[in-house]
Enzyme design. Structure first.
Site, PDB file in Angstrom:
ATOM      1  N   GLY A  46      38.013  33.931  38.107  1.00  0.00           N
ATOM      2  CA  GLY A  46      39.188  33.108  37.837  1.00  0.00           C
ATOM      3  C   GLY A  46      39.351  32.057  38.904  1.00  0.00           C
ATOM      4  N   GLN A  51      43.684  25.856  44.083  1.00  0.00           N
ATOM      5  CA  GLN A  51      42.550  26.232  44.924  1.00  0.00           C
ATOM      6  C   GLN A  51      41.568  25.085  45.135  1.00  0.00           C
ATOM      7  OE1 GLN A  51      41.806  30.105  42.628  1.00  0.00           O
ATOM      8  NE2 GLN A  51      41.150  30.634  44.698  1.00  0.00           N
ATOM      9  N   CYS A  99      39.320  37.073  46.353  1.00  0.00           N
ATOM     10  CA  CYS A  99      39.793  35.742  45.989  1.00  0.00           C
ATOM     11  C   CYS A  99      38.856  34.721  46.631  1.00  0.00           C
ATOM     12  CB  CYS A  99      41.217  35.539  46.502  1.00  0.00           C
ATOM     13  SG  CYS A  99      41.904  33.916  46.131  1.00  0.00           S
ATOM     14  N   LEU A 100      38.493  33.685  45.876  1.00  0.00           N
ATOM     15  CA  LEU A 100      37.591  32.668  46.424  1.00  0.00           C
ATOM     16  C   LEU A 100      38.236  31.934  47.604  1.00  0.00           C
ATOM     17  CD1 LEU A 100      36.157  31.260  43.058  1.00  0.00           C
ATOM     18  CD2 LEU A 100      35.091  32.902  44.615  1.00  0.00           C
ATOM     19  N   HIS A 141      46.968  37.674  39.175  1.00  0.00           N
ATOM     20  CA  HIS A 141      46.390  37.091  40.399  1.00  0.00           C
ATOM     21  C   HIS A 141      46.364  35.565  40.312  1.00  0.00           C
ATOM     22  CE1 HIS A 141      43.231  37.039  43.727  1.00  0.00           C
ATOM     23  NE2 HIS A 141      43.176  35.819  43.235  1.00  0.00           N
ATOM     24  N   GLU A 142      45.889  35.040  39.166  1.00  0.00           N
ATOM     25  CA  GLU A 142      45.762  33.582  39.042  1.00  0.00           C
ATOM     26  C   GLU A 142      47.131  32.903  38.992  1.00  0.00           C
ATOM     27  OE1 GLU A 142      43.030  32.319  39.774  1.00  0.00           O
ATOM     28  OE2 GLU A 142      41.924  34.200  39.576  1.00  0.00           O
ATOM     29  N   HIS A 145      48.808  32.280  42.224  1.00  0.00           N
ATOM     30  CA  HIS A 145      48.373  31.074  42.940  1.00  0.00           C
ATOM     31  C   HIS A 145      49.304  29.885  42.632  1.00  0.00           C
ATOM     32  CE1 HIS A 145      44.575  32.018  44.944  1.00  0.00           C
ATOM     33  NE2 HIS A 145      44.150  32.669  43.876  1.00  0.00           N
TER      34      HIS A 145
HETATM   35 NI    NI Z   1      42.456  33.924  43.930  1.00  0.00          NI
END
Ligand code: NI
Length: 176
Positions: A46, A51, A99-100, A141-142, A145
Site C-alpha cells: 500500500g 508518502q 511501512c515504506l 494503515h493507509e 497516513h
Molecule cells: Ni505506511
C-alpha cells in the site's frame, strides 16, 4: 510516470492532515501513475499520496497471493480516494506492520478486525466495501497516513517495535 522518493518518518508532510481530492483530471491520473510505479518498485502492499509528498486524500493498496506471506489473504488492487472508514464491532486484532516510510522496522499494531470503507475511484465512481482481517488492516494503515498518523503511534507496547532483521522468528512477517 516516475518512481518518486518515499518520505521517511520525521518529514513534516507525513504529520499533516491531507486535503480531499476535488479535481479528477490529468493531475490525479499522473499522481496515481507515480504512486503505482513507486509502490511496485518497492514491493509495497500500500501507499498513501503524502508518502510521496502530495498531501491529498488518495491511497492505493493491493496484494496478490504471495508465497512470502502464505497466511495473508490476497487483497484486490484498489485506488481509494476521499476514504471514510466505519469500524464494525469492537473487535481488535494485533498484527505486525511495516511501512515504506519506516524502512527496516516492524511493530505490533492493534486494528479493528472488521470495517466498512467508502470512497471513490479515479473516475469518481463510489466504492463501498465491508472487509476484515489483513484487508481491513491495510486500509486502516493507509488511511491513517491521510490523517498524519504512522503505525508506531498505534503500538501499545513499544517492546513490540524493532528492526525486522532482529525480530526474525519472533513475528509473523507481513508485507509493508
Ligand atoms: Ni505506511
Amino acid at each position: 510516470m516516475a518512481i518518486r522518493p518515499v518520505l521517511k518518518m520525521g518529514h513534516p508532510i507525513l504529520r499533516q492532515v491531507a486535503l480531499p481530492v476535488t479535481q479528477f483530471g490529468p493531475e490525479l491520473q499522473s499522481l496515481l501513475a507515480d504512486m503505482d510505479e513507486t509502490m511496485r518498485s518497492l514491493h509495497g502492499a500500500g501507499l498513501a499520496a503524502p508518502q510521496i509528498g502530495v498531501s491529498q486524500r488518495v491511497v492505493i493498496f493491493g496484494l496478490e497471493a504471495n508465497p512470502r506471506y502464505p497466511h495473508v489473504a490476497p487483497v484486490p488492487y484498489t485506488v481509494l480516494i476521499n476514504p471514510q472508514l466505519t469500524p464494525l464491532g469492537d473487535e481488535m486484532s494485533e498484527g505486525w506492520e511495516g511501512c515504506l516510510s519506516v524502512p527496516g522496522m516492524r511493530g505490533l499494531v492493534p486494528r479493528y478486525h472488521r470495517l466498512r470503507y467508502q470512497g471513490v475511484d479515479p473516475n469518481g465512481a463510489p466504492i463501498d466495501r465491508t472487509v476484515e482481517g489483513f484487508h481491513a488492516r491495510v486500509v486502516q494503515h493507509e488511511v491513517d497516513h491521510l490523517d498524519g498518523v504512522l503505525y508506531p503511534q498505534r503500538i501499545r507496547d513499544m517492546r513490540n517495535f524493532g528492526f525486522e532483521d532482529a525480530l526474525l522468528g519472533q513475528m509473523t512477517p507481513m508485507p509493508d
